[in-house]
Design an enzyme around this catalytic site. Structure first.
Site, short mmCIF file in Angstrom:
data_model
loop_
_atom_site.label_atom_id
_atom_site.label_comp_id
_atom_site.label_asym_id
_atom_site.label_seq_id
_atom_site.Cartn_x
_atom_site.Cartn_y
_atom_site.Cartn_z
N TYR A 45 0.85 -1.17 0.00
CA TYR A 45 0.00 0.00 0.00
C TYR A 45 0.89 1.23 0.00
O TYR A 45 1.95 1.23 -0.62
CB TYR A 45 -0.99 -0.06 1.17
CG TYR A 45 -2.20 0.82 0.96
CD1 TYR A 45 -3.01 0.65 -0.18
CD2 TYR A 45 -2.53 1.81 1.86
CE1 TYR A 45 -4.10 1.46 -0.40
CE2 TYR A 45 -3.64 2.62 1.64
CZ TYR A 45 -4.42 2.45 0.52
OH TYR A 45 -5.49 3.25 0.29
N LYS A 100 -21.03 -19.99 -11.49
CA LYS A 100 -20.27 -19.76 -12.72
C LYS A 100 -18.82 -19.39 -12.38
O LYS A 100 -17.87 -19.90 -12.99
CB LYS A 100 -20.92 -18.65 -13.51
CG LYS A 100 -20.56 -18.65 -14.98
CD LYS A 100 -21.31 -19.75 -15.70
CE LYS A 100 -21.10 -19.69 -17.19
NZ LYS A 100 -21.96 -20.63 -17.91
N ALA A 203 -31.45 -17.22 -27.35
CA ALA A 203 -30.02 -16.94 -27.44
C ALA A 203 -29.23 -18.15 -27.92
O ALA A 203 -28.42 -18.05 -28.85
CB ALA A 203 -29.50 -16.48 -26.07
#
Length: 396
Positions: A45, A100, A203
């Protein structure tokens, strides 16, 4: 006087094994570097991170090397066409989007972030995805209803220089082509001599038809709820008008059942029912892909009475047409070479790689590899990456 029934508690959700598995979600984020002391912190950081930010500001291409961008996919849905559940909304879609992402990671080591959008307008979705695209190396569109999904994908592909891939379209199409190529080989007919009927003009149905035409199928007729799509039919939307112009060279009209007479191939993507008597009218070397889930258009055991090769979308029958055979390796290959798009050639290369895995082991019950075949993702990855380089869409 009859006794009142004793109140009973409703069954616990934990009685269903799916619920405990999903509790808390199926994903988590982990760091890739240790932060053990102030020196580590100052590099990970501030102030060290500022030097990396400045370098990227001067040369944006460095973001691919010094951030996660080049290896992370956004899995984006609006929840309007989720699996077989339909329009269930963004919140209810999240278990599927997490799933997924889980498949991306498990099958091809691709990191991804599930994103469910609380909007359904085409302009809203396109604008939202464009605005968040700098955080990702690719966009996987998922479970967005037709015909909006076609315009959304087309506009995002035009606007972004990273891969955009609607899996419901192209994943299904790639796996179906791979399986059909091997099925044709099994029955001893070249693809160019097959006449196919595709039921369902959503689709997946349109994408399957398009890729089969690209691969050189002899003829293909596509049907919707009103029958065979043909040029000049009333009420066609722009997507169906375009598909009508490149399909149905036989100029068929009427119902799906009528078109099946003498056909070599049936591909079901409609959720409708096809009677055994109609399958019986197909050619002697018929191929039936009844892909609707959970109920195929025709039961596989019934289809086998008349067809030489039968495939479904289910895991409990042979020859499962499963998108997981395609999308993880496709994105892995595209990300590995930092492709700025996924071309038709890359999709065909993926299908050819999948079909090639079967090789000499081809049988009626083995025209496509299974999802746990560890050769699948590497083969698809390599084929897609090589094609991206060959077509000039790779950055590395």
């Amino acid at each position: 006087m009859a006794a009142e029934p004793i109140p009973t508690e409703p069954p616990s959700l934990d009685d269903d094994p799916a619920f405990p598995l999903h509790r808390g979600g199926k994903l988590e984020m982990r760091s890739t570097i240790p932060v053990r002391n102030k020196d580590d912190l100052s590099l990970a950081y501030t102030p060290g991170v500022a030097r990396v930010c400045t370098a990227i500001a001067d040369n944006p291409e460095l973001a691919y090397e010094y951030t996660w961008t080049s290896k992370v996919v956004a899995v984006v849905t609006d929840g309007t066409a989720v699996l077989g559940l339909g329009d269930i909304g963004p919140a209810a879609s999240m278990p599927v989007m997490e799933g997924k992402s889980l498949l991306f990671k498990e099958f091809a080591d691709v990191d991804s972030v599930p994103i469910a959008l609380n909007c359904t307008g085409v302009d809203e979705i396109v604008d939202t995805v464009i605005r968040m695209a700098p955080s990702f190396g690719g966009i996987n569109l998922e479970d967005i209803s037709a015909p909006r999904c076609f315009e959304i994908e087309d506009r995002l592909r035009a606007a972004l220089d990273i891969p955009v891939f609607h899996d419901d379209q192209h994943g299904t199409a790639i796996v179906a082509l791979a399986a059909l190529s091997n099925a044709a080989r099994f029955v001893g007919k070249p693809l160019s001599e097959l006449r196919a009927v595709v039921a369902g003009a959503g689709a997946s149905g349109i994408a399957v038809s398009q890729i089969l035409i690209e691969a050189g199928i002899g003829d293909i007729a596509l049907s919707d709820s009103k029958g065979i799509i043909h040029e000049g039919r009333d009420g066609l939307n722009p997507v169906k008008e375009r598909i009508a112009a490149i399909t149905n060279r036989s100029h068929l009209k009427g119902s799906t059942e009528e078109a099946l007479r003498g056909a070599d191939v049936f591909i079901g993507l409609s959720g409708s029912t096809v009677h055994e008597s109609c399958v019986a009218t197909m050619s002697d070397s018929a191929i039936v892909f009844a892909l609707s889930n959970p109920t195929p258009e025709v039961h596989p055991e019934v289809a086998r009475r008349h067809a030489k090769v039968v495939a479904t979308g289910r895991s409990d029958f042979p020859n499962q047409i499963n998108n997981v055979l395609a999308f993880p390796g496709i994105f892995r290959g595209a990300l590995d070479v930092r492709a700025h798009t996924i071309t038709e050639g890359m999709k065909l290369a993926a299908a050819n790689a999948l079909a090639g895995i079967v090789g000499d082991d081809l049988t009626a019950d083995y025209v496509i590899p299974g999802p746990f075949d560890d050769r699948v993702a590497p083969a698809v990855t390599a084929a897609v990456a090589a094609k991206a380089r060959e077509e000039g869409v790779a950055r590395v």
